[in-house]
Design a protein around this motif. Structure first.
Motif, short mmCIF file in Angstrom:
data_model
loop_
_atom_site.label_atom_id
_atom_site.label_comp_id
_atom_site.label_asym_id
_atom_site.label_seq_id
_atom_site.Cartn_x
_atom_site.Cartn_y
_atom_site.Cartn_z
N ARG A 112 0.84 -1.19 0.00
CA ARG A 112 0.00 0.00 0.00
C ARG A 112 0.88 1.25 0.00
NH1 ARG A 112 -3.50 -2.07 5.07
NH2 ARG A 112 -1.33 -2.26 5.78
N PRO A 146 -2.52 7.70 3.39
CA PRO A 146 -2.66 6.76 2.27
C PRO A 146 -2.88 7.50 0.95
CG PRO A 146 -4.64 6.79 3.62
CD PRO A 146 -3.62 7.61 4.36
N PHE A 190 1.88 5.19 0.58
CA PHE A 190 1.61 6.26 1.53
C PHE A 190 2.50 7.47 1.24
CE2 PHE A 190 0.33 2.44 3.73
CZ PHE A 190 -0.80 2.82 4.46
#
Length: 233
Positions: free
Chosen positions: A197, A226, A199
């Motif tokens: 993910r 995020p 960020f």
């Protein structure tokens, strides 16, 4: 008392060095048997002031740096530094001081300081304390989770064991070195976590200072935002 013990340790260390140069094995053994319990006595002292706290933590940071080629010793002394850090973080008398050193992260004023998890593990930011040898003294739960590890996995580890050499040399080290020089650093970068993910990270570095503004490390506070899904997902 603490200063007297540290002075005694330094004197014995000088005598040990002379004994090593002479090749006096019996004197080396005698002094070595005195140094180990003395180290423990220094650790057990309950520091009563800002200057004593930093002198005590700085003592073990110095030992870690002096034994930098011995991984076992480095991990032992940095672990002791971490335990001292948490001891005073939890202590009511030094609570205000230690919180100010952590970039003034605000906590609920009604929290129970005897419960370690409520100190830094409940805040949204990632927090780490780095010694002058670039090894972790402290890591909160949020920072450990980002790397899919436990906080205890970081204690005594060099930053190169956590981030790759390119990021360490080009991004982290130059800024941490500035922080060690007394500067307060703030910058933003992008990174993926252990799950891919993406960020945006706003990193703040604050010198961990002792008496006479002597820097003993750096406090890193990282705020995560995020972005969008990684192409690998």
């Amino acid at each position: 008392m603490l200063s007297d013990l540290i002075r005694e340790f330094d004197q014995l260390s000088d005598e040990l060095l002379l004994a090593v140069r002479r090749g006096d094995e019996s004197e080396i053994d005698l002094i070595d048997k005195q140094l180990q319990p003395l180290t423990r006595r220094i650790f057990d002292v309950d520091a009563r002031s800002h200057s004593e706290i930093m002198a005590q933590i700085g003592f073990f940071n110095r030992l870690a740096m002096m034994n930098c080629e011995d991984d076992f010793s480095v991990r032992r002394y940095t672990a002791m530094m971490s335990r001292l850090f948490m001891r005073y973080l939890e202590a009511g008398g030094e609570q205000k001081f230690m919180r100010s050193r952590l970039e003034q992260v605000c906590l609920d004023p009604g929290y129970d300081p005897s419960v370690q998890e409520l100190v830094l593990d409940s805040i949204p930011e990632r927090v780490a304390v780095i010694g002058l040898d670039y090894r972790y003294i402290y890591c909160n739960q949020r920072n450990a989770e980002f790397h899919n590890k436990q906080p205890s996995d970081f204690i005594g580890k060099h930053m190169l064991d956590v981030i790759d050499q390119k990021r360490f040399q080009s991004r982290a080290k130059p800024r941490i070195d500035q922080c060690f020089g007394g500067a307060r650093i703030s910058y933003t970068y992008e990174v993926s976590d252990a799950h891919g993910r993406l960020f945006e990270v706003h990193c703040r570095m604050t010198p961990l200072t002792g008496p006479d503004n002597v820097v003993g490390g750096a406090v890193l506070v990282l705020n995560m935002q995020p972005m969008f899904a990684s192409m690998t997902q």
